[in-house]
Enzyme design. Structure first.
Site, PDB file in Angstrom:
ATOM      1  CG  PHE A   1      -1.713   1.210   1.468  1.00  0.00           C
ATOM      2  CD1 PHE A   1      -2.534   1.751   0.486  1.00  0.00           C
ATOM      3  CD2 PHE A   1      -1.640   1.854   2.692  1.00  0.00           C
ATOM      4  CE1 PHE A   1      -3.264   2.913   0.720  1.00  0.00           C
ATOM      5  CE2 PHE A   1      -2.364   3.007   2.938  1.00  0.00           C
ATOM      6  CZ  PHE A   1      -3.171   3.536   1.950  1.00  0.00           C
TER       7      PHE A   1
ATOM      8  CB  ALA B   1       6.819  -4.984   7.785  1.00  0.00           C
TER       9      ALA B   1
ATOM     10  CE1 TYR C   1       3.829  -4.722  12.473  1.00  0.00           C
ATOM     11  CE2 TYR C   1       2.347  -3.392  13.810  1.00  0.00           C
ATOM     12  CZ  TYR C   1       3.165  -3.539  12.710  1.00  0.00           C
ATOM     13  OH  TYR C   1       3.325  -2.485  11.827  1.00  0.00           O
TER      14      TYR C   1
ATOM     15  CE  LYS D   1       7.204  -3.095  11.390  1.00  0.00           C
ATOM     16  NZ  LYS D   1       7.944  -2.696  10.180  1.00  0.00           N
TER      17      LYS D   1
ATOM     18  CB  ILE E   1      -0.806   7.159   1.994  1.00  0.00           C
ATOM     19  CG1 ILE E   1       0.421   6.364   1.553  1.00  0.00           C
ATOM     20  CG2 ILE E   1      -1.596   7.725   0.822  1.00  0.00           C
ATOM     21  CD1 ILE E   1       0.071   5.113   0.775  1.00  0.00           C
TER      22      ILE E   1
END
Length: 286
Positions: free
Chosen positions: A12, A53, A118, A122, A183
């Protein structure tokens, strides 16, 4: 013109960055799924942007899988980049490294206490990267809340679909605060980090937070849909019992204050949250 190696280019964020900045940078892509890192040539690359990821899975994923993708692959790539003379490594992280929903705003300097695998993976990747940093190899960490835009999936897409189909929704008067980042604002932040050669920890966010009620109203306005928000007794309690993860996202707060990031980069978001929501629904002319 900087030469960039971009991972996650089919995702994305990656697709947006590639399309938006293909004229500003010379961009080479790498896929951990399709390409062999042993044959990766990072010579003559100025910057690595690592987007690839294993993201948060609603159905869960094993600790080992998160570690393999988010820690092992990240450090392997960074070590290769450093040996090859790459000057900067930009790593896309998450606000999940701080923890979960809270009424306190997270900042760049907030204590990290991730609760799920998660977030833990990270944070560990961040720590491994900083061990590699030096004057000639700058590490830039970008922590993001929910990222939205045209083509987004998961919870935001589900909410847009819900608003587009149902006129009566039980989300009146929800007074939480959720930070999100369009974004276009996120990629602009990455561009600033690269062009100003800044390292350290950066927080991405739009200029204002929204409650679930405000977000639904903005979506319906851009869809040109008349919706009616009502408050149903015991709905929140019932949702908390039956779907606790959905309850957190709809009723709890997760807010960030990225004032330090803006000051460090002299950053101004190019898109308002209203423009971001509109672009999410109808697309952005790039």
């Amino acid at each position: 013109m900087e030469k960039i190696l971009l991972t996650g280019s089919t995702g994305f964020i990656g697709k947006y960055f590639l399309n938006k900045y293909k004229k500003d940078f010379e961009i080479k892509t790498f896929s951990f799924k399709k390409d062999n890192i042993e044959f990766l040539n990072c010579e003559n690359i100025d910057v690595v942007i690592h987007l690839s990821a294993l993201v948060h899975q609603m159905t869960g994923a094993s600790k080992e899988k998160y570690e393999k993708v988010n820690i092992v692959q990240t450090t392997e790539l960074a070590k290769k980049a450093k040996i090859s003379g790459v000057k900067q490594f930009v790593f896309m992280s998450t606000v999940k490294v701080y923890g979960e929903e809270t009424d306190i705003k997270y900042t760049e300097n907030s204590q990290c206490n991730p609760e799920d695998e998660y977030g833990k993976s990270k944070l560990k990747a961040e720590k491994e990267l900083f061990l590699l940093s030096d004057h000639n190899f700058k590490i830039s960490i970008v922590r993001t809340p929910i990222v939205y835009g045209y083509g987004v999936k998961a919870n935001i897409k589900n909410l847009v679909n819900l608003v587009s189909k149902i006129h009566l929704l039980p989300f009146y008067g929800i007074d939480n605060k959720r930070s999100m980042v369009y974004i276009g604002n996120l990629c602009n932040l990455v561009e600033c980090i690269i062009k100003k050669e800044k390292d350290g920890i950066f927080l991405a966010s739009d200029d204002m937070s929204l409650s679930t009620t405000q977000l639904i109203k903005l979506i319906s306005k851009n869809l040109d849909k008349n919706i009616y928000l009502i408050k149903i007794p015991f709905f929140e309690t019932l949702l908390k019992l039956l779907k606790p993860s959905f309850h957190k996202r709809l009723f709890k707060s997760l807010e960030v204050d990225n004032s330090l990031t803006k000051k460090k980069l002299n950053l101004k978001n190019p898109y308002s949250i209203e423009e971001g929501i509109n672009n999410m629904i109808y697309g952005e002319k790039i």
